[in-house]
Design an enzyme around this catalytic site. Structure first.
Site, short mmCIF file in Angstrom:
data_model
loop_
_atom_site.label_atom_id
_atom_site.label_comp_id
_atom_site.label_asym_id
_atom_site.label_seq_id
_atom_site.Cartn_x
_atom_site.Cartn_y
_atom_site.Cartn_z
N THR A 139 1.09 -1.23 0.13
CA THR A 139 -0.64 -0.11 -0.31
C THR A 139 0.79 1.55 -0.08
O THR A 139 1.97 0.81 0.59
CB THR A 139 -0.89 0.23 1.00
OG1 THR A 139 -1.33 1.06 1.87
CG2 THR A 139 -0.60 -0.66 3.00
N ASP A 140 0.30 2.34 -0.59
CA ASP A 140 1.13 3.92 -0.27
C ASP A 140 0.86 4.44 0.92
O ASP A 140 2.02 5.18 0.91
CB ASP A 140 0.26 4.18 -1.64
CG ASP A 140 -0.90 4.75 -0.92
OD1 ASP A 140 -1.58 3.89 0.34
OD2 ASP A 140 -2.08 5.59 -1.75
N GLU A 141 -0.17 3.58 2.23
CA GLU A 141 0.29 4.22 3.33
C GLU A 141 1.16 3.87 4.09
O GLU A 141 1.55 4.65 5.12
CB GLU A 141 -0.98 3.40 4.50
CG GLU A 141 -2.34 3.86 3.18
CD GLU A 141 -3.31 3.19 4.10
OE1 GLU A 141 -3.00 3.75 5.85
OE2 GLU A 141 -4.71 3.59 4.13
N TYR A 159 -1.69 -0.07 11.32
CA TYR A 159 -1.61 -1.61 9.76
C TYR A 159 -0.80 -0.58 8.71
O TYR A 159 -0.20 -1.53 8.11
CB TYR A 159 -3.28 -0.66 8.99
CG TYR A 159 -3.49 -0.99 7.56
CD1 TYR A 159 -3.39 -2.52 7.48
CD2 TYR A 159 -3.53 0.31 6.82
CE1 TYR A 159 -2.97 -2.93 5.82
CE2 TYR A 159 -3.60 -0.98 5.32
CZ TYR A 159 -3.43 -1.71 4.75
OH TYR A 159 -3.25 -1.93 3.59
N LYS A 173 2.15 -3.61 7.44
CA LYS A 173 2.37 -3.43 5.62
C LYS A 173 3.95 -3.47 5.49
O LYS A 173 4.81 -3.80 4.95
CB LYS A 173 1.58 -2.44 4.68
CG LYS A 173 -0.28 -2.98 5.30
CD LYS A 173 -0.23 -4.41 4.28
CE LYS A 173 -0.21 -4.95 3.09
NZ LYS A 173 -0.11 -5.94 2.40
P1 NAD Z 1 -9.36 -7.36 2.30
O1 NAD Z 1 -9.65 -7.04 4.18
O2 NAD Z 1 -11.00 -7.18 1.15
O3 NAD Z 1 -9.17 -9.28 1.96
C1 NAD Z 1 -8.00 -9.97 2.99
C2 NAD Z 1 -8.45 -10.99 2.05
O4 NAD Z 1 -7.22 -11.89 3.01
C3 NAD Z 1 -9.85 -11.54 2.85
O5 NAD Z 1 -9.94 -12.29 2.01
C4 NAD Z 1 -9.22 -12.88 4.28
O6 NAD Z 1 -10.44 -13.86 4.60
C5 NAD Z 1 -8.13 -13.20 3.81
N1 NAD Z 1 -7.14 -13.17 4.83
C6 NAD Z 1 -6.80 -11.95 6.08
N2 NAD Z 1 -6.32 -12.52 6.76
C7 NAD Z 1 -5.61 -14.32 6.36
C8 NAD Z 1 -4.73 -15.18 7.10
N3 NAD Z 1 -4.05 -14.81 7.97
N4 NAD Z 1 -4.57 -15.87 6.31
C9 NAD Z 1 -5.38 -16.34 4.81
N5 NAD Z 1 -7.10 -15.28 4.56
C10 NAD Z 1 -6.27 -14.69 4.75
O7 NAD Z 1 -8.02 -7.13 1.31
P2 NAD Z 1 -8.38 -5.73 0.29
O8 NAD Z 1 -8.51 -4.22 0.17
O9 NAD Z 1 -8.78 -7.19 -0.68
O10 NAD Z 1 -6.49 -5.55 0.22
C11 NAD Z 1 -5.55 -6.78 -0.39
C12 NAD Z 1 -4.32 -5.91 -0.14
O11 NAD Z 1 -3.76 -5.27 -1.43
C13 NAD Z 1 -4.36 -6.00 1.50
O12 NAD Z 1 -2.78 -7.07 1.81
C14 NAD Z 1 -3.65 -4.65 1.07
O13 NAD Z 1 -3.18 -4.28 1.95
C15 NAD Z 1 -3.49 -4.77 -0.50
N6 NAD Z 1 -4.35 -2.99 0.01
C16 NAD Z 1 -4.89 -2.45 -0.51
C17 NAD Z 1 -5.34 -2.03 -1.37
C18 NAD Z 1 -7.54 -0.97 -0.84
O14 NAD Z 1 -7.29 0.19 -1.13
N7 NAD Z 1 -8.14 -1.93 -0.70
C19 NAD Z 1 -4.89 -0.54 -1.56
C20 NAD Z 1 -3.54 -1.51 -1.40
C21 NAD Z 1 -3.15 -2.24 -1.05
O1 DAU Z 2 -4.09 3.69 0.67
C1 DAU Z 2 -4.44 2.58 0.36
C2 DAU Z 2 -5.47 2.38 1.66
O2 DAU Z 2 -6.02 2.68 0.85
C3 DAU Z 2 -5.60 0.75 1.36
O3 DAU Z 2 -4.28 0.34 2.30
C4 DAU Z 2 -6.37 0.04 2.95
O4 DAU Z 2 -6.04 -1.53 3.26
C5 DAU Z 2 -7.34 0.06 2.30
O5 DAU Z 2 -8.40 0.08 4.01
C6 DAU Z 2 -6.83 2.30 2.22
O6 DAU Z 2 -6.66 2.66 3.96
P1 DAU Z 2 -7.81 4.72 4.10
O7 DAU Z 2 -7.52 4.66 5.30
O8 DAU Z 2 -7.69 5.42 3.28
O9 DAU Z 2 -9.41 3.95 3.54
P2 DAU Z 2 -10.87 3.85 4.06
O10 DAU Z 2 -11.86 3.72 3.26
O11 DAU Z 2 -10.87 3.44 5.27
O12 DAU Z 2 -10.83 5.27 4.17
C7 DAU Z 2 -11.02 6.83 3.60
C8 DAU Z 2 -11.28 8.03 3.31
O13 DAU Z 2 -11.96 7.99 4.32
C9 DAU Z 2 -9.84 8.13 5.19
O14 DAU Z 2 -9.26 9.38 4.80
C10 DAU Z 2 -10.96 7.91 6.23
C11 DAU Z 2 -12.22 8.51 5.26
N1 DAU Z 2 -13.18 7.66 6.03
C12 DAU Z 2 -13.99 6.28 5.94
C13 DAU Z 2 -14.52 6.01 6.88
C14 DAU Z 2 -15.04 4.48 6.85
C15 DAU Z 2 -15.20 7.58 6.48
O15 DAU Z 2 -14.57 9.94 6.39
N2 DAU Z 2 -15.52 7.96 6.87
C16 DAU Z 2 -15.89 6.32 6.86
O16 DAU Z 2 -16.90 5.88 7.47
#
Ligand code: NAD
Ligand code: DAU
Length: 355
Positions: A134-136, A160, A164
């Protein structure tokens, strides 16, 4: 050439979109997922009976399971999505994040290292361990600061992001120390079909449809860089095919928006798509709530490397991607209801005998 890929976390949001795309490309996929609350077997509907898709219910922390899968399926690559992924949950209970994101990735790397030593030199060199991050990990930007590049020092701010970052460092170290061909991608905020409604965009969509309030943290001016999930999956595919081992690749949408921009756009689109809803204008549902502790102000990703070196480019704009996303949530009421009511968890309990 058909490849065999072990995908971890393939029942989650991005993982399931990736699995579906890789099957369309003809690659064999072994999906290892322990089905936490975020894993949803309905995300992979359509793959039942597919001989080139195998679902394995298991945990990446369990080395025996991982070893057995590697021995049985002899994969060409591992793509590690499995993670605890929600920042707010990491603030509430960080331990699971360290366990899965750090310890789990470490154990996968160890098993991958053992496995690669059992391969011929040619196969070991062609093997790939792609760690999806992630970019975080780069921390928070001020309004005038340059977007994150691959040279930006890591400065994670939430449990988190810290977990990562730890796993990214391990993946990098396994290349430098053991020459395991690892690659790390650092992507911005994804949105699209199958995202669990704890994240901003699906939460807004599902709440707005039901006329519930749309909670915006703080002043709503935090900025994220948004990318449609299939564009991320295409980037991951390219990195697997053409990426250089040991390298990091930033992935982003070049689409910086405040949370207020996002909620405004989602509400306006819903007003258009559901003009007869009694909740029009949906923007009247917006409610400001208490801020997230340590809330990062701004993320922005410079993705020049993947664009120039691998020829990747995002296809969707925010409006085309959001339109596809809203259509998906409106058309998939069964998925939406199951997530809402927890019925899909009951289904999993019956199917896999899990609590
Ligand atoms: P998600 O939470 O939707 O899915 C995570 C999946 O991993 C689930 O299916 C869960 O059951 C499985 N899991 C969790 N712990 C596990 C374990 N110990 N063993 C096996 N399976 C396990 O997550 P996502 O949003 O699809 O993100 C996927 C990946 O991409 C993550 O590594 C996250 O850090 C990264 N990522 C997410 C975003 C985003 O915006 N969602 C952006 C950049 C990177
Ligand atoms: O940047 C990549 C990341 O983006 C991934 O690595 C994470 O897995 C993913 O969860 C996401 O993180 P964020 O914290 O940026 O995403 P989230 O959807 O939780 O929140 C997006 C923005 O919206 C953040 O500034 C918080 C705000 N927010 C979020 C929720 C859930 C609200 O204002 N209200 C809300 O109820």
């Amino acid at each position: 050439m058909k490849r065999t890929i072990i995908v971890t976390g393939g029942a989650g949001f991005i993982g399931s979109n990736f699995v579906l795309l890789e099957r369309l490309r003809g690659n064999r996929v072994i999906n290892l997922d322990c089905l936490t609350y975020a894993g949803n077997i309905l995300n992979l509907r359509g793959l039942e009976g597919d001989p080139d898709y195998v679902f394995v219910h298991g945990n990446i922390c369990d080395r025996d399971t991982v070893r057995q899968l590697l021995e049985q399926y002899r994969p060409d690559a591992i793509v590690n999505f499995a993670a605890e992924s929600h920042v707010d949950r990491s603030i509430d209970s960080p331990e699971d994040f360290v366990q899965t994101n750090v310890v789990g990735t470490f154990r996968l790397l160890e098993e991958a290292r053992e496995y690669s030593m059992s391969l011929s030199p040619k196969a070991a060199a062609a093997f790939r361990f792609l760690h999806v991050s992630t970019d975080e990990v780069y921390g928070s930007l001020g309004p005038q600061e340059q977007a994150f590049t691959e040279q930006t020092p890591y400065a994670p701010n939430s449990p988190y992001a810290a977990s990562k970052a730890g796993s990214d460092h391990l993946a990098r170290a396994y290349y430098h120390t053991y020459r395991l061909p690892t690659l790390v991608t650092n992507c911005s905020n994804n949105y699209g079909p199958r995202q669990f409604p704890e994240k901003l965009i699906p939460l807004l969509i599902m709440n707005a449809i039901q006329g519930k309030s749309l909670p915006i943290y703080g002043d709503g001016l935090n900025v994220r860089d948004w990318l449609y999930v299939e564009d991320h999956c295409e980037a991951l595919h390219l990195v697997l095919e053409k990426g250089k081992p040991g390298q990091m690749y930033n992935v982003g949408g070049r689409c910086e928006k405040t949370n207020l921009d996002i909620v405004g756009t989602v509400c306006a689109l819903l007003d258009e798509l559901c003009p007869d809803s009694s909740f029009v204008p949906h923007s009247s549902l917006i409610t400001f709530v208490k801020d997230r502790p340590g809330h990062d102000r701004r993320y922005a990703v410079d993705c020049s490397r993947i664009e120039k070196e691998l020829g990747w480019k995002a296809k969707q704009t925010l409006s085309s991607g959001l339109k596809k996303t809203l259509d998906w949530y409106l058309d998939n009421s069964e998925w939406v209801d199951s997530v809402k009511t927890g019925a899909y968890r009951n289904w999993v309990k019956r199917q896999y005998n899990m609590d």
